[in-house]
Every structure is written in structure tokens, then in C-alpha cells.
Design an enzyme around this catalytic site. Structure first.
Site, PDB file in Angstrom:
ATOM      1  N   CYS A  44       0.083   3.735   2.774  1.00 16.60           N
ATOM      2  CA  CYS A  44       0.569   3.198   4.058  1.00 16.60           C
ATOM      3  C   CYS A  44       2.045   3.531   4.238  1.00 16.60           C
ATOM      4  O   CYS A  44       2.479   3.884   5.339  1.00 16.60           O
ATOM      5  CB  CYS A  44       0.384   1.682   4.117  1.00 16.60           C
ATOM      6  SG  CYS A  44      -1.334   1.134   4.071  1.00 16.60           S
TER       7      CYS A  44
ATOM      8  N   CYS B  26       0.834  -1.216   0.000  1.00 17.24           N
ATOM      9  CA  CYS B  26       0.000   0.000   0.000  1.00 17.24           C
ATOM     10  C   CYS B  26       0.867   1.263   0.000  1.00 17.24           C
ATOM     11  O   CYS B  26       1.572   1.532   0.974  1.00 17.24           O
ATOM     12  CB  CYS B  26      -0.908  -0.053   1.229  1.00 17.24           C
ATOM     13  SG  CYS B  26      -1.754   1.477   1.624  1.00 17.24           S
TER      14      CYS B  26
END
Length: 113
Positions: A42, A39
Site C-alpha cells: 500500500c 501494508c
């Protein structure tokens, strides 16, 4: 995990469901960062949660949703990044998506008051 192991200026990477439960059940504020290695947002959030771990009294915990799917499911994590704030063992607030450090710090401050 002992109380002294939780006094850290770095995020704690969850290694078991039991460890997760012992950390979030403690007194005080715990910021749980549900993330995935793949991600991009993230990865952008990583330095933000590291700063919060270093500069606040909150314990910061990181949970890899691919490794701990049961925890992600238990806390209704449907997208990442997904930050759940616990206070005194109870989930109190959730912030979904990439947010600025000021937003996350404000939640920590509000729950610490």
C-alpha cells in the site's frame, strides 16, 4: 463536501462514511484506494495514486480499512491494496495488489471514454 473541494490534485482521505458516499456518487471517474498503514505494498502504491490524482480528471479517494471496516466489508475488500474504480456512482472495476501506474491509468482512461 462541495464540488470545488473535489477539484484537487491530491488524494482525498476519507473522514466519514457520508463523505465517502458523497464522493463516489458523483459523475465521472473516482478511484478508491482501500489501504492500511501497516501494508508495505500500500505504501508503494501511494506515489502511483498521487500521480493519477495530479495528472488525470479522476478523483482519488483513500480509505483506511482499519478505520472504516464497514466500508471495506461493504465493498468486499479482503486484501490490500485494493483499488475500486467508480464511474458515475457505480463500482465498475477492481484491481487487487500492487500494480504499475500504467495499469491503473488504463482503467481510468477506459472508464473516462
Amino acid at each position: 463536501m462541495s464540488e470545488s473541494e473535489l477539484v484537487t490534485d491530491e488524494p482525498v482521505h476519507v473522514e466519514s462514511v457520508e463523505q465517502f458516499k458523497s464522493v463516489v456518487d458523483r459523475d465521472g471517474v473516482v478511484l478508491v484506494d482501500f489501504y492500511a498503514d501497516w501494508c508495505g505494498p500500500c505504501q508503494m502504491l501511494e506515489p502511483v495514486v498521487e500521480n493519477i490524482a495530479a495528472d488525470t480528471a479522476a478523483v482519488v479517494v483513500k480509505v483506511d480499512i482499519d478505520e472504516f471496516q464497514q466500508l471495506a466489508g461493504a465493498y468486499q475488500v479482503q486484501s490490500v491494496p485494493n483499488v475500486v474504480f467508480f464511474a458515475d456512482g457505480e463500482p465498475k472495476k477492481r484491481v487487487v495488489g500492487m500494480r504499475g501506474e500504467d495499469v491503473l491509468r488504463r482503467v481510468v482512461d477506459d472508464l473516462s471514454a
